[in-house]
Design an enzyme around this catalytic site. Sequence first.
Site, mmCIF file in Angstrom:
data_model
loop_
_atom_site.group_PDB
_atom_site.id
_atom_site.type_symbol
_atom_site.label_atom_id
_atom_site.label_comp_id
_atom_site.label_asym_id
_atom_site.label_seq_id
_atom_site.Cartn_x
_atom_site.Cartn_y
_atom_site.Cartn_z
ATOM 1 N N ARG A 46 0.855 -1.186 0.000
ATOM 2 C CA ARG A 46 0.000 0.000 0.000
ATOM 3 C C ARG A 46 0.887 1.231 0.000
ATOM 4 N NH1 ARG A 46 2.356 2.040 3.771
ATOM 5 N NH2 ARG A 46 0.754 3.634 3.752
ATOM 6 N N GLY A 47 0.224 2.411 -0.132
ATOM 7 C CA GLY A 47 0.987 3.635 -0.327
ATOM 8 C C GLY A 47 1.081 3.883 -1.829
ATOM 9 N N ALA A 48 0.782 5.111 -2.247
ATOM 10 C CA ALA A 48 0.621 5.390 -3.676
ATOM 11 C C ALA A 48 1.816 4.935 -4.538
ATOM 12 C CB ALA A 48 0.333 6.879 -3.870
ATOM 13 N N ARG A 82 -7.539 -0.304 -6.881
ATOM 14 C CA ARG A 82 -7.761 0.833 -5.979
ATOM 15 C C ARG A 82 -7.828 2.099 -6.854
ATOM 16 N NH1 ARG A 82 -4.269 1.196 -0.705
ATOM 17 N NH2 ARG A 82 -6.215 2.161 0.013
ATOM 18 N N GLN A 186 -2.338 2.518 9.834
ATOM 19 C CA GLN A 186 -1.028 2.591 9.161
ATOM 20 C C GLN A 186 -0.022 3.389 9.997
ATOM 21 O OE1 GLN A 186 -3.956 3.120 7.644
ATOM 22 N NE2 GLN A 186 -3.935 2.443 5.519
ATOM 23 N N ASP A 227 -1.953 10.842 -2.354
ATOM 24 C CA ASP A 227 -2.327 9.812 -3.324
ATOM 25 C C ASP A 227 -2.629 10.398 -4.699
ATOM 26 O OD1 ASP A 227 -2.864 8.460 -0.617
ATOM 27 O OD2 ASP A 227 -2.856 6.855 -2.105
ATOM 28 N N ASN A 237 -5.406 12.347 0.284
ATOM 29 C CA ASN A 237 -4.508 11.527 1.104
ATOM 30 C C ASN A 237 -5.373 10.767 2.105
ATOM 31 O OD1 ASN A 237 -1.794 10.664 1.792
ATOM 32 N ND2 ASN A 237 -2.053 11.798 3.702
ATOM 33 N N LYS A 238 -4.744 9.947 2.907
ATOM 34 C CA LYS A 238 -5.444 9.072 3.860
ATOM 35 C C LYS A 238 -6.523 9.811 4.640
ATOM 36 C CE LYS A 238 -5.204 5.600 4.280
ATOM 37 N NZ LYS A 238 -6.213 4.729 3.594
HETATM 38 O O1 MRU Z 1 -4.567 3.143 2.085
HETATM 39 P P1 MRU Z 1 -3.091 3.375 1.986
HETATM 40 O O2 MRU Z 1 -2.325 2.826 3.139
HETATM 41 O O3 MRU Z 1 -2.537 2.937 0.647
HETATM 42 O O4 MRU Z 1 -2.946 4.955 2.036
HETATM 43 C C1 MRU Z 1 -1.660 5.523 1.952
HETATM 44 C C2 MRU Z 1 -1.651 6.997 2.080
HETATM 45 O O5 MRU Z 1 -2.663 7.649 2.181
HETATM 46 C C3 MRU Z 1 -0.305 7.659 1.976
HETATM 47 O O6 MRU Z 1 -0.249 8.803 2.771
HETATM 48 C C4 MRU Z 1 -0.044 8.063 0.511
HETATM 49 O O7 MRU Z 1 -0.272 6.970 -0.335
HETATM 50 C C5 MRU Z 1 1.326 8.562 0.306
HETATM 51 S S1 MRU Z 1 2.520 7.281 0.440
HETATM 52 C C6 MRU Z 1 4.047 7.933 0.080
#
Ligand code: MRU
Length: 338
Positions: A46-48, A82, A186, A227, A237-238
């Site tokens: 996970r994470g963009a 996603r 997270q 994201d 973002n999250k």
């Molecule tokens: O649902 P996730 O864990 O994929 O969400 C991740 C985030 O929101 C991060 O802040 C974002 O992807 C940036 S990661 C460098």
Amino acid sequence: MLPETLQWRDDALVLLDQRVLPGDVRYLVCRDVETVAVAIETLAVRGAPAIGIAAAYGMVLAARVGGRNALASAEERLARTRPTAVNLFWALERMLAKSRSVGDATLAEGLLDEAVRIHEEDVAMNRAMGANGATLLPQRCAVLTHCNAGALATGGYGTALGVVRAAIRMGKDVRVYADETRPVLQGARLTAWELREEAIPVTLICDGMAGALMASGRVDAVIVGADRIAANGDVANKIGTYGVAVLARHHGIPFYVAAPTSTFDPSLPHGAAIPIEERNGEEVRSFGGVRTAPEGIPVWNPAFDVTPGALITAIISEESVTFPPYRFGAAEKDVGKL
Ligand code: MRU
């Protein structure tokens, strides 16, 4: 030392399984595109930026197993995993472009070269972004972050946490507060673990404590990842990021977003156009198999929110530090394609 988030090893994509951290350090070996797609959907990766890199390797696996004919359905499957992180679509687009430029005999090999390049470029972008962002932090400071925008969310080094790492390497005294980041935690499971592994001072708070923490004078800056960033600087973002930005503005604390150019989407004029993923309500009703709410209670569970550009003090990329008013164009996106 931190384990690698993603590796290409023995003709397979090997993922550090983030579903079981911090309790277990376990690896998930992906030998076909379906395993990669499910790993993205279930947050094993996970994470963009990390999602984009995983999808790129997923396309390599598709080509190895099914040749050129397998690419369209692999791309369609991965694109369905996603919707919010634009890095996913950016990486898939790069892989398709590469597939058009190589012959059948060298297809899998050419795609692997491109996936490795996407992976390596991401680490380089994070290091450059870290250096750009570190100059914004005071010599001695405490930074609040939300979710995990670290090495675990990227090819390595991290975006928001990359800025922290770079500042520390510059000799700055930086401590981190990590929001736990409900509902998937997270912040608690990943950011706290990642920073502790590198002995970077970190204090965990519940999401609802951020306002009190800021009011107490303990926070000098907020840094988060992204994201997707729209042309006007609105940032997805999250979930919970927007609330942190409002609190930071109220308390006069700078709120920074750190993201590589692969996260910019200048085709969208503003944040309202960003597709926001909604996840299963069970993520909110229970945790780790333990029920924390009445069975079947209605839940709204968006995985992301949009922070208006007007609340963002600066957006840090590998290219620059940009201040409002934001007007990002196609050039921002093109940088990552060089
Ligand atoms: O649902 P996730 O864990 O994929 O969400 C991740 C985030 O929101 C991060 O802040 C974002 O992807 C940036 S990661 C460098």
